[in-house]
Design a protein around this motif. Structure first.
Motif, PDB file in Angstrom:
ATOM      1  N   HIS A   1       0.824  -1.207   0.000  1.00 31.52           N
ATOM      2  CA  HIS A   1       0.000   0.000   0.000  1.00 31.52           C
ATOM      3  C   HIS A   1       0.861   1.261   0.000  1.00 31.52           C
ATOM      4  CE1 HIS A   1      -3.851  -1.965   0.350  1.00 31.52           C
ATOM      5  NE2 HIS A   1      -3.447  -2.652   1.406  1.00 31.52           N
TER       6      HIS A   1
ATOM      7  N   LEU B   1     -10.416  -0.545   3.178  1.00 33.07           N
ATOM      8  CA  LEU B   1      -9.410  -0.848   2.165  1.00 33.07           C
ATOM      9  C   LEU B   1      -8.182  -1.517   2.780  1.00 33.07           C
ATOM     10  CD1 LEU B   1      -7.968  -0.529  -0.620  1.00 33.07           C
ATOM     11  CD2 LEU B   1      -7.284   1.753   0.165  1.00 33.07           C
TER      12      LEU B   1
ATOM     13  N   LEU C   1     -11.475  -4.096  -2.401  1.00 33.32           N
ATOM     14  CA  LEU C   1     -10.319  -3.227  -2.563  1.00 33.32           C
ATOM     15  C   LEU C   1     -10.459  -2.352  -3.803  1.00 33.32           C
ATOM     16  CD1 LEU C   1      -7.352  -5.603  -1.652  1.00 33.32           C
ATOM     17  CD2 LEU C   1      -8.835  -4.286  -0.172  1.00 33.32           C
TER      18      LEU C   1
ATOM     19  N   ALA D   1     -13.011   0.524  -3.172  1.00 29.78           N
ATOM     20  CA  ALA D   1     -12.594   1.537  -2.198  1.00 29.78           C
ATOM     21  C   ALA D   1     -11.456   2.398  -2.735  1.00 29.78           C
ATOM     22  CB  ALA D   1     -12.175   0.864  -0.883  1.00 29.78           C
ATOM     23  N   GLN D   2     -10.621   1.830  -3.601  1.00 33.23           N
ATOM     24  CA  GLN D   2      -9.424   2.529  -4.042  1.00 33.23           C
ATOM     25  C   GLN D   2      -9.792   3.758  -4.855  1.00 33.23           C
ATOM     26  OE1 GLN D   2      -6.719   0.053  -6.196  1.00 33.23           O
ATOM     27  NE2 GLN D   2      -4.952   1.189  -5.463  1.00 33.23           N
TER      28      GLN D   2
END
Length: 221
Positions: free
Chosen positions: A101, A137, A210, A213-214
């Protein structure tokens, strides 16, 4: 397993004895390091919780007792609360693939603590919904208890599965991993912000997409 505790000031300073109790209770969950942050000042040390420094606290504060899961247990850089800009965070939980991340979002991590990524990205969240989206996330469906202290003295508390208890008093709001007199569990799967304008909450998801949300509109990737 780590312990967290905190106080959001509404009308006056915390009860010194009660704040000491919260630190002592949280300290039973983490023997390796401890610390607290208030009014832009961070204090950390190795070893079990020593609540002596809390006797002078008059503003909002968050604290942490560390049980090492990432980084060396004697590395004081990993002691919490961690600082990210104007934010301080105290986190009980794990952040999988935190270095991935960090690379994805162009961040330069300064410690071996996986919790550091939370602070750096939470500094970009602009709404409570953005905080919830970010936590979904980074910790999709995973247990966590999190306290965030902002520069204005507001405290944000997030809980998913891990224990976190709250007591609302005339002078302000007390929080701790373990139950204490007059407390009740903070609602599970929620993010709650205690600020000068009151108390607001937003749900957390039990699982997270994921991809969805990204880069969402509520926080800046």
């Amino acid at each position: 397993m780590c312990g967290v505790y905190g106080y959001h000031r509404r009308s006056g300073p915390p009860q010194a004895d009660l704040l000491t109790l919260l630190a002592t209770l949280a300290g039973t969950r983490g023997p390796h390091a401890h610390g607290h942050a208030t009014a832009g000042v961070r204090h950390v040390a190795l070893g079990p919780v020593n609540p002596v420094g809390l006797s002078t606290v008059v503003d909002s504060v968050i604290g942490h007792a560390r049980m090492t899961t990432a980084g060396h247990y004697q590395d004081l850089r990993c002691a919490q609360p961690l600082q990210a800009g104007a934010l301080f965070i105290a986190h009980n939980g794990t952040v999988p693939a935190h270095r991935f991340h960090a690379t994805t979002h162009g961040l330069n991590l300064q410690t071996d603590s996986d919790s550091e990524i939370l602070g750096q990205l939470l500094a970009r969240a602009v709404t409570l919904a953005g905080v919830a989206s970010l936590l979904d996330l980074l910790t999709p469906g995973l247990p966590l208890a999190l306290l965030v202290l902002d520069a204005d003295g507001s405290v944000t508390a997030a809980r998913r599965a891990h224990p976190l208890h709250v007591r609302r008093a005339p002078e302000g709001t007390y929080l701790c991993s373990l139950p204490f007199p007059g407390s009740e569990p903070l609602p599970d799967q929620t993010v709650t912000r205690f600020s000068a304008t009151g108390e607001t909450s937003h749900p957390l998801s039990t699982t997270a997409s994921l991809r969805a949300a990204q880069g969402g509109p509520a926080w800046t990737p």
